[in-house]
Design a protein around this motif. Structure first.
Motif, PDB file in Angstrom:
ATOM      1  N   LEU A 198     -84.355  19.977 130.554  1.00  0.00           N
ATOM      2  CA  LEU A 198     -85.440  20.636 129.843  1.00  0.00           C
ATOM      3  C   LEU A 198     -85.237  22.142 129.938  1.00  0.00           C
ATOM      4  O   LEU A 198     -84.915  22.660 131.014  1.00  0.00           O
ATOM      5  N   PHE A 199     -85.434  22.819 128.819  1.00  0.00           N
ATOM      6  CA  PHE A 199     -85.270  24.266 128.737  1.00  0.00           C
ATOM      7  C   PHE A 199     -86.573  24.848 128.201  1.00  0.00           C
ATOM      8  O   PHE A 199     -87.068  24.381 127.179  1.00  0.00           O
ATOM      9  N   LYS A 200     -87.095  25.873 128.849  1.00  0.00           N
ATOM     10  CA  LYS A 200     -88.256  26.595 128.327  1.00  0.00           C
ATOM     11  C   LYS A 200     -87.748  27.941 127.833  1.00  0.00           C
ATOM     12  O   LYS A 200     -87.192  28.724 128.612  1.00  0.00           O
ATOM     13  N   VAL A 201     -87.918  28.180 126.546  1.00  0.00           N
ATOM     14  CA  VAL A 201     -87.405  29.407 125.939  1.00  0.00           C
ATOM     15  C   VAL A 201     -88.548  30.151 125.249  1.00  0.00           C
ATOM     16  O   VAL A 201     -89.570  29.567 124.925  1.00  0.00           O
ATOM     17  N   PRO A 202     -88.384  31.456 125.000  1.00  0.00           N
ATOM     18  CA  PRO A 202     -89.442  32.242 124.354  1.00  0.00           C
ATOM     19  C   PRO A 202     -89.717  31.755 122.927  1.00  0.00           C
ATOM     20  O   PRO A 202     -88.788  31.578 122.131  1.00  0.00           O
ATOM     21  N   ALA A 203     -90.977  31.559 122.595  1.00  0.00           N
ATOM     22  CA  ALA A 203     -91.360  31.087 121.259  1.00  0.00           C
ATOM     23  C   ALA A 203     -91.059  32.127 120.186  1.00  0.00           C
ATOM     24  O   ALA A 203     -90.678  31.770 119.060  1.00  0.00           O
ATOM     25  N   TYR A 204     -91.221  33.408 120.511  1.00  0.00           N
ATOM     26  CA  TYR A 204     -91.013  34.442 119.484  1.00  0.00           C
ATOM     27  C   TYR A 204     -89.589  34.452 118.959  1.00  0.00           C
ATOM     28  O   TYR A 204     -89.328  34.909 117.839  1.00  0.00           O
ATOM     29  N   ASN A 237     -80.739  26.474 114.632  1.00  0.00           N
ATOM     30  CA  ASN A 237     -79.358  26.049 114.409  1.00  0.00           C
ATOM     31  C   ASN A 237     -78.685  25.634 115.716  1.00  0.00           C
ATOM     32  O   ASN A 237     -77.907  24.676 115.742  1.00  0.00           O
ATOM     33  N   MET A 238     -78.990  26.357 116.777  1.00  0.00           N
ATOM     34  CA  MET A 238     -78.434  26.038 118.088  1.00  0.00           C
ATOM     35  C   MET A 238     -78.895  24.650 118.546  1.00  0.00           C
ATOM     36  O   MET A 238     -78.102  23.857 119.051  1.00  0.00           O
ATOM     37  N   ILE A 239     -80.178  24.372 118.358  1.00  0.00           N
ATOM     38  CA  ILE A 239     -80.736  23.073 118.751  1.00  0.00           C
ATOM     39  C   ILE A 239     -80.063  21.949 117.967  1.00  0.00           C
ATOM     40  O   ILE A 239     -79.692  20.924 118.530  1.00  0.00           O
ATOM     41  N   ARG A 240     -79.881  22.161 116.690  1.00  0.00           N
ATOM     42  CA  ARG A 240     -79.206  21.148 115.851  1.00  0.00           C
ATOM     43  C   ARG A 240     -77.752  20.968 116.275  1.00  0.00           C
ATOM     44  O   ARG A 240     -77.258  19.849 116.367  1.00  0.00           O
ATOM     45  N   LYS A 241     -77.075  22.073 116.485  1.00  0.00           N
ATOM     46  CA  LYS A 241     -75.658  22.030 116.876  1.00  0.00           C
ATOM     47  C   LYS A 241     -75.462  21.220 118.155  1.00  0.00           C
ATOM     48  O   LYS A 241     -74.495  20.468 118.285  1.00  0.00           O
ATOM     49  N   HIS A 242     -76.383  21.354 119.091  1.00  0.00           N
ATOM     50  CA  HIS A 242     -76.265  20.665 120.383  1.00  0.00           C
ATOM     51  C   HIS A 242     -76.983  19.322 120.418  1.00  0.00           C
ATOM     52  O   HIS A 242     -77.043  18.673 121.459  1.00  0.00           O
ATOM     53  N   HIS A 270     -83.657  18.387 121.167  1.00  0.00           N
ATOM     54  CA  HIS A 270     -84.947  18.127 120.523  1.00  0.00           C
ATOM     55  C   HIS A 270     -86.015  19.058 121.069  1.00  0.00           C
ATOM     56  O   HIS A 270     -86.001  19.400 122.252  1.00  0.00           O
ATOM     57  N   ILE A 271     -86.952  19.413 120.211  1.00  0.00           N
ATOM     58  CA  ILE A 271     -88.103  20.208 120.655  1.00  0.00           C
ATOM     59  C   ILE A 271     -89.176  19.240 121.130  1.00  0.00           C
ATOM     60  O   ILE A 271     -89.566  18.326 120.403  1.00  0.00           O
ATOM     61  N   LEU A 272     -89.647  19.440 122.360  1.00  0.00           N
ATOM     62  CA  LEU A 272     -90.702  18.590 122.912  1.00  0.00           C
ATOM     63  C   LEU A 272     -92.082  19.206 122.771  1.00  0.00           C
ATOM     64  O   LEU A 272     -93.049  18.509 122.506  1.00  0.00           O
ATOM     65  N   THR A 273     -92.165  20.537 122.976  1.00  0.00           N
ATOM     66  CA  THR A 273     -93.455  21.223 122.976  1.00  0.00           C
ATOM     67  C   THR A 273     -93.322  22.578 122.302  1.00  0.00           C
ATOM     68  O   THR A 273     -92.383  23.322 122.598  1.00  0.00           O
ATOM     69  N   LEU A 274     -94.291  22.855 121.431  1.00  0.00           N
ATOM     70  CA  LEU A 274     -94.392  24.181 120.821  1.00  0.00           C
ATOM     71  C   LEU A 274     -95.669  24.818 121.347  1.00  0.00           C
ATOM     72  O   LEU A 274     -96.753  24.273 121.177  1.00  0.00           O
ATOM     73  N   ASP A 275     -95.538  25.953 121.970  1.00  0.00           N
ATOM     74  CA  ASP A 275     -96.670  26.699 122.507  1.00  0.00           C
ATOM     75  C   ASP A 275     -96.566  28.111 121.936  1.00  0.00           C
ATOM     76  O   ASP A 275     -95.466  28.551 121.588  1.00  0.00           O
ATOM     77  N   PRO A 276     -97.650  28.840 121.838  1.00  0.00           N
ATOM     78  CA  PRO A 276     -97.545  30.210 121.320  1.00  0.00           C
ATOM     79  C   PRO A 276     -96.584  31.100 122.124  1.00  0.00           C
ATOM     80  O   PRO A 276     -95.964  32.005 121.573  1.00  0.00           O
ATOM     81  N   ASP A 277     -96.444  30.820 123.421  1.00  0.00           N
ATOM     82  CA  ASP A 277     -95.594  31.653 124.274  1.00  0.00           C
ATOM     83  C   ASP A 277     -94.199  31.089 124.518  1.00  0.00           C
ATOM     84  O   ASP A 277     -93.279  31.841 124.832  1.00  0.00           O
ATOM     85  N   VAL A 328     -91.284  27.447 124.004  1.00  0.00           N
ATOM     86  CA  VAL A 328     -90.879  26.178 123.397  1.00  0.00           C
ATOM     87  C   VAL A 328     -90.096  25.415 124.458  1.00  0.00           C
ATOM     88  O   VAL A 328     -89.258  25.992 125.153  1.00  0.00           O
ATOM     89  N   ILE A 329     -90.392  24.113 124.571  1.00  0.00           N
ATOM     90  CA  ILE A 329     -89.644  23.257 125.505  1.00  0.00           C
ATOM     91  C   ILE A 329     -88.637  22.452 124.685  1.00  0.00           C
ATOM     92  O   ILE A 329     -89.002  21.750 123.743  1.00  0.00           O
ATOM     93  N   ILE A 330     -87.385  22.579 125.080  1.00  0.00           N
ATOM     94  CA  ILE A 330     -86.287  21.869 124.417  1.00  0.00           C
ATOM     95  C   ILE A 330     -85.732  20.838 125.384  1.00  0.00           C
ATOM     96  O   ILE A 330     -85.551  21.126 126.574  1.00  0.00           O
TER      97      ILE A 330
END
Length: 178
Positions: free
Chosen positions: A91-97, A107-112, A115-122, A124-126
């Motif tokens: 699991l990776f937590k990255v900046p939403a902005y 594109n990076m998510i697709r290439k690898h 999947h996105i699990l959670t979208l938060d304003p601050d 994103v969990i991949i």
């Protein structure tokens, strides 16, 4: 002798302090554990440890024998990588902005194949399921945009050759029924 990667499956009862006793077998032999996962098995009240080590084949045989002599270990097996099907999850937590700035992250998510699990304003969990090099490759790419948090599981594995394991699990179930 040449070191090789092995996956060990240990079947035990679920008892307090057992993890410490199992790991103690590795510690006293100066064997580094690369990955350790515990879970229920397919048999009720029987737990499974999946442990990855990098050691000589002669030492793995002795280690598995020592593990089986442990009081609460029911059975232990070791496998070469080609004898199992295995995965890890990360699991990776990255900046939403960063998703708003460009299509780079998407594109990076697709290439690898992640999947996105959670979208938060601050943030994103991949999620990425795969082998260690695949997870490492995604981590390297995501570090370029920033990673708030990263966690990965240990290896989970099932054997390709079912006969020894099936026979063992069936024998445990028969004992439980009687």
């Amino acid at each position: 002798m040449e070191k090789k990667e092995f996956t060990i499956s240990i079947f035990t009862e679920n008892l307090p302090g057992l993890l410490q006793r199992v790991v103690g077998n590795f510690t006293k032999r100066h064997i580094n554990i690369i990955s350790l996962t515990t879970s229920q098995s397919s048999v009720s009240d029987i737990h499974r440890f999946t442990i990855v080590v990098n050691i000589e084949e002669e030492k793995i045989e002795k280690l598995v024998t020592a593990l089986e002599r442990s009081v609460d270990v029911l059975k232990a097996f070791y496998y070469h990588p080609n004898e199992i099907v295995y995965q890890e999850i990360a699991l990776f937590k990255v900046p939403a902005y960063k998703f708003n700035e460009s299509n780079q992250v998407e594109n990076m998510i697709r290439k690898h194949n992640a999947h996105i699990l959670t979208l938060d304003p601050d943030f994103v969990i991949i999620e990425k399921t795969g082998h260690e090099p695949e997870i490492d490759a995604l981590l390297v790419d995501l570090k370029k945009i920033g990673v708030y948090e990263f966690v990965r599981s240990g290896r989970v594995a099932v054997t390709k050759h079912m006969e020894p394991l099936n026979n063992y699990l069936e024998s445990i179930q028969k004992i439980e029924i009687n």
